[in-house]
Structures are given as structure tokens and as C-alpha cells.
Design a protein around this motif. Structure first.
Motif, PDB file in Angstrom:
ATOM      1  N   MET A   1      -4.191  17.892   5.757  1.00 38.78           N
ATOM      2  CA  MET A   1      -3.356  19.174   5.969  1.00 38.78           C
ATOM      3  C   MET A   1      -2.844  19.010   7.505  1.00 38.78           C
ATOM      4  SD  MET A   1      -3.286  23.035   4.618  1.00 38.78           S
ATOM      5  CE  MET A   1      -3.640  23.950   6.391  1.00 38.78           C
ATOM      6  N   ASN A   2      -1.469  19.040   7.446  1.00 35.86           N
ATOM      7  CA  ASN A   2      -1.135  19.044   9.147  1.00 35.86           C
ATOM      8  C   ASN A   2      -0.680  20.550   9.432  1.00 35.86           C
ATOM      9  OD1 ASN A   2      -0.207  18.679  11.485  1.00 35.86           O
ATOM     10  ND2 ASN A   2       1.596  17.612  10.911  1.00 35.86           N
ATOM     11  N   VAL A   3      -1.373  21.079  10.372  1.00 34.71           N
ATOM     12  CA  VAL A   3      -1.063  22.601  10.559  1.00 34.71           C
ATOM     13  C   VAL A   3       0.211  22.769  11.415  1.00 34.71           C
ATOM     14  CG1 VAL A   3      -1.995  24.618  11.539  1.00 34.71           C
ATOM     15  CG2 VAL A   3      -3.433  22.979  10.591  1.00 34.71           C
ATOM     16  N   GLY A   4       0.584  21.959  12.356  1.00 33.60           N
ATOM     17  CA  GLY A   4       1.538  21.777  13.191  1.00 33.60           C
ATOM     18  C   GLY A   4       2.977  22.029  12.232  1.00 33.60           C
ATOM     19  N   GLN A   5       3.212  21.338  11.213  1.00 33.48           N
ATOM     20  CA  GLN A   5       4.321  21.597  10.375  1.00 33.48           C
ATOM     21  C   GLN A   5       4.544  22.967  10.091  1.00 33.48           C
ATOM     22  OE1 GLN A   5       4.594  19.905   6.700  1.00 33.48           O
ATOM     23  NE2 GLN A   5       2.431  20.120   6.426  1.00 33.48           N
ATOM     24  N   TYR A   6       3.440  23.999  10.010  1.00 31.98           N
ATOM     25  CA  TYR A   6       3.559  25.318   9.869  1.00 31.98           C
ATOM     26  C   TYR A   6       3.788  26.320  10.944  1.00 31.98           C
ATOM     27  CZ  TYR A   6       2.207  23.895   5.197  1.00 31.98           C
ATOM     28  OH  TYR A   6       2.018  23.121   4.106  1.00 31.98           O
ATOM     29  N   THR A   7       3.800  25.704  12.038  1.00 35.28           N
ATOM     30  CA  THR A   7       3.770  26.451  13.431  1.00 35.28           C
ATOM     31  C   THR A   7       5.077  27.323  13.571  1.00 35.28           C
ATOM     32  OG1 THR A   7       2.593  24.876  14.559  1.00 35.28           O
ATOM     33  CG2 THR A   7       3.722  26.462  15.937  1.00 35.28           C
ATOM     34  N   PRO A   8       6.111  26.887  13.305  1.00 32.35           N
ATOM     35  CA  PRO A   8       7.424  27.796  13.306  1.00 32.35           C
ATOM     36  C   PRO A   8       7.618  28.826  12.338  1.00 32.35           C
ATOM     37  CG  PRO A   8       8.256  25.338  13.046  1.00 32.35           C
ATOM     38  CD  PRO A   8       6.904  25.563  12.646  1.00 32.35           C
ATOM     39  N   TYR A   9       7.050  28.834  11.150  1.00 38.06           N
ATOM     40  CA  TYR A   9       6.592  29.925  10.046  1.00 38.06           C
ATOM     41  C   TYR A   9       5.537  30.869  10.754  1.00 38.06           C
ATOM     42  CZ  TYR A   9       9.043  26.540   7.426  1.00 38.06           C
ATOM     43  OH  TYR A   9       9.902  25.555   7.007  1.00 38.06           O
ATOM     44  N   ILE A  10       4.521  30.363  11.312  1.00 36.52           N
ATOM     45  CA  ILE A  10       3.527  31.299  11.936  1.00 36.52           C
ATOM     46  C   ILE A  10       4.067  32.088  13.114  1.00 36.52           C
ATOM     47  CG2 ILE A  10       1.182  31.390  12.927  1.00 36.52           C
ATOM     48  CD1 ILE A  10       0.306  28.545  11.650  1.00 36.52           C
ATOM     49  N   ILE A  49       2.985  32.639  22.600  1.00 35.68           N
ATOM     50  CA  ILE A  49       3.147  31.561  23.811  1.00 35.68           C
ATOM     51  C   ILE A  49       1.962  30.513  23.551  1.00 35.68           C
ATOM     52  CG2 ILE A  49       2.408  31.349  26.099  1.00 35.68           C
ATOM     53  CD1 ILE A  49       3.925  33.957  26.634  1.00 35.68           C
ATOM     54  N   GLY A  50       0.632  30.933  22.937  1.00 36.67           N
ATOM     55  CA  GLY A  50      -0.315  30.178  22.652  1.00 36.67           C
ATOM     56  C   GLY A  50      -0.046  28.944  21.547  1.00 36.67           C
ATOM     57  N   LEU A  51       0.875  29.446  20.528  1.00 32.73           N
ATOM     58  CA  LEU A  51       1.308  28.813  19.654  1.00 32.73           C
ATOM     59  C   LEU A  51       2.430  27.703  19.893  1.00 32.73           C
ATOM     60  CD1 LEU A  51       1.554  31.249  16.625  1.00 32.73           C
ATOM     61  CD2 LEU A  51       0.266  29.411  16.575  1.00 32.73           C
ATOM     62  N   VAL A  56      -3.337  28.244  28.269  1.00 30.49           N
ATOM     63  CA  VAL A  56      -3.616  28.906  29.633  1.00 30.49           C
ATOM     64  C   VAL A  56      -2.810  30.065  29.929  1.00 30.49           C
ATOM     65  CG1 VAL A  56      -3.671  28.498  32.164  1.00 30.49           C
ATOM     66  CG2 VAL A  56      -4.511  26.580  30.501  1.00 30.49           C
ATOM     67  N   ILE A  57      -1.442  29.911  29.817  1.00 31.66           N
ATOM     68  CA  ILE A  57      -0.467  30.931  30.134  1.00 31.66           C
ATOM     69  C   ILE A  57      -0.854  32.140  29.125  1.00 31.66           C
ATOM     70  CG2 ILE A  57       1.963  31.573  30.063  1.00 31.66           C
ATOM     71  CD1 ILE A  57       2.618  28.814  30.721  1.00 31.66           C
ATOM     72  N   ALA A  58      -1.346  32.023  27.837  1.00 31.96           N
ATOM     73  CA  ALA A  58      -1.443  32.785  26.997  1.00 31.96           C
ATOM     74  C   ALA A  58      -2.778  33.810  27.416  1.00 31.96           C
ATOM     75  CB  ALA A  58      -1.817  32.496  25.443  1.00 31.96           C
ATOM     76  N   ALA A  59      -3.659  33.074  27.847  1.00 37.97           N
ATOM     77  CA  ALA A  59      -4.902  33.872  28.250  1.00 37.97           C
ATOM     78  C   ALA A  59      -4.629  34.731  29.629  1.00 37.97           C
ATOM     79  CB  ALA A  59      -5.853  32.524  28.554  1.00 37.97           C
ATOM     80  N   PHE A  60      -3.673  34.079  30.580  1.00 36.53           N
ATOM     81  CA  PHE A  60      -3.559  34.636  31.486  1.00 36.53           C
ATOM     82  C   PHE A  60      -2.554  35.924  31.253  1.00 36.53           C
ATOM     83  CE2 PHE A  60      -1.112  35.274  35.627  1.00 36.53           C
ATOM     84  CZ  PHE A  60      -2.167  35.239  36.562  1.00 36.53           C
TER      85      PHE A  60
END
Lengths: 164, 103
Positions: A1-10, A49-51, A56-60
Motif C-alpha cells: 500500500m502506498n501511503v503517499g497517494q493519500y497525503t493530500p487527503y490526510i 508541514i511534517g506531511l 525538521v521545520i515541524a519539530a521546530f
């Protein structure tokens, strides 16, 4: 399963929560709850931002922005606890938000047009980044010292009011 | 790092809606703290748009974002201190009292 294709929906789903938290910041009557809603806006912003691929920016954002700045706001508002009733001008707010939205839409169209007709050549952008981190490291150091100075400035301003 | 078009458009949409909500909050309320909180909402929206934009052109993305967040965090601390100081003097958070005082 490719999780990347669901990134816009998440991202879209997370964004809905972020929009709800942003509305809560402007609409909740209690300023403490509004401040807490702001921390949710920051956390969800960091999640998006992490998605997008910048952990690194998300953690910051989580550590510096939410962990320090927003927590500072929450503590200050909790200690002040202003009890006065708030005056609101709904019409003015709606008018400004509409104008802002139209301005942003116009800017987005303009940027799209510029991208269509202007094809930039290749630039050594990673080289610029490494120069900043090597040659201008002192400047960055000064920036962080200046930010530390703002803390002293803030304490000084707050104490001046106390003395009066 | 490059993100695909659909992802970036979703992020831009969210960013602009959040920024518009922040602008609405700034214009609606006359309470200084609410205005500060709305400015922060506006910042979050604009910052998300900036990160999305930088992700497409790959210019100093991490460094620029770190500098932006650091500066805004410092600015927030100073503004909160100014508001606390003002509240101690004026005993109100209504910005119209600042206009009356000529601040």
C-alpha cells in the motif's frame, strides 16, 4: 500500500481541524480557551508541514512556536484573566475577510501567470544554503542573540508597568 | 523537497482560508489579546503558504522557515509584554481606549 497517494487527503482532513481551531480562536468568548485553540492551530500546522515532507521545520514549530511562544501567551492570559466584555464589529470583520480573500485569489492568479510566462534558469540553490550556513553563520548567531535580547526587552517592558 | 501539485494546492487552500479567518478576527475584535491571537492565526496561514511555496522552489526552505519562526516567537513575547504593561496602566484591553489616549 502506498501511503503517499493519500497525503493530500490526510492534509485536507488535518486542515479541516486547523480551520475549526482557527475559527475557535476568533469566536470563543474566553480568551484562555482561545489561546489553547491557538496552540491547536500551531500543532496542526506543524502536522501539515511534517506531511509536506519537512519534519525538521515541524519539530521546530512545535518546540519553539507552540512550546514557547503560544505557551507564553496562554500563561499570560491565564494570569491576567480580563473580565471585561468584548466589543465586536462583525460587519467590519466580514468585509475585511472578503477583501483579504479576494486579494489572495488575485495574488494566486498573478503568481500563476508569472510562472506560466517566466521560466527561471537553473540556480545553485543548495550552494546558497551552504554559504549561509558557513559564511553567514555569525549573522545567524547574532540573530539568535537578538532574539534572546527580546526576552530581556519583554521583561523590562512588563516591569516598567509594574513600577508605575 | 518537491511536493506534487494536488498536495500543494490543498495546502495552499488551507493556508489561505486560515489566513482569511485571522484577518476576520483582527478586524472584528477590539480586544488587544484577541487581536494578537488573530495575528498569530494569520501568521500560521501565511507560514504554511510560505513553506509550501519554498517546497516547490527549494530555496533555503529549512533555514528560512527556522528564521521566520524564531523572529515571530520573539515578536510574540514582546507584544504580550506590551499588552500586559498597557493593561496594568489602563485597566482595560480595549484598543479604542488607546485611540482615546492618542497611543
Amino acid at each position: 500500500m502506498n501511503v503517499g497517494q493519500y497525503t493530500p487527503y490526510i492534509i485536507g482532513f488535518t486542515g479541516l481541524f486547523m480551520i475549526a481551531a482557527a475559527i475557535a480562536v476568533t469566536r470563543l468568548k474566553d480568551l484562555v480557551y482561545s489561546s489553547i485553540a491557538l496552540s491547536f492551530v500551531g500543532i496542526l500546522n506543524a502536522a501539515i508541514i511534517g506531511l509536506l515532507g519537512f519534519p525538521v521545520i515541524a519539530a521546530f514549530v512545535i518546540t519553539v512556536y507552540v512550546g514557547a511562544a503560544v505557551m507564553f501567551i496562554i500563561l499570560s492570559v491565564s494570569m491576567l484573566r480580563p473580565t471585561e466584555t468584548e466589543t465586536r464589529e462583525e460587519f467590519r470583520g466580514s468585509f475585511v475577510a472578503t477583501l483579504f480573500g479576494l486579494g489572495i485569489a488575485a495574488s494566486a492568479v498573478a503568481v500563476d501567470l508569472v510562472k506560466t510566462y517566466h521560466k527561471p534558469g537553473p540556480h545553485p540553490l543548495s550552494a546558497v544554503s551552504s554559504i549561509l550556513l558557513s559564511k553567514y553563520l555569525v549573522v545567524l548567531g547574532v540573530l539568535f542573540v537578538a532574539l534572546a535580547a527580546t526576552l530581556v526587552e519583554a521583561i523590562s517592558i512588563a516591569r516598567r508597568g509594574e513600577e508605575r | 523537497m518537491n511536493v506534487d501539485l494536488m498536495t500543494s494546492e490543498t495546502a495552499y487552500g488551507i493556508a489561505f482560508i486560515v489566513a482569511a479567518i485571522g484577518a476576520y478576527g483582527i478586524a472584528t475584535s477590539r480586544n488587544l489579546i484577541r487581536t494578537l491571537l488573530s495575528i498569530e492565526v494569520l501568521f500560521n496561514g501565511i507560514f504554511l503558504a510560505i513553506v509550501t511555496y519554498l517546497s516547490q522552489i527549494a530555496v533555503l526552505d529549512t533555514l528560512a522557515s527556522v528564521i521566520i519562526v524564531s523572529v515571530v516567537s520573539g515578536e510574540v513575547i514582546v507584544i504580550v509584554a506590551v499588552i500586559v504593561s498597557f493593561y496594568r496602566i489602563a485597566k482595560t484591553l480595549d484598543s479604542s481606549s488607546m485611540e482615546e489616549e492618542g497611543v
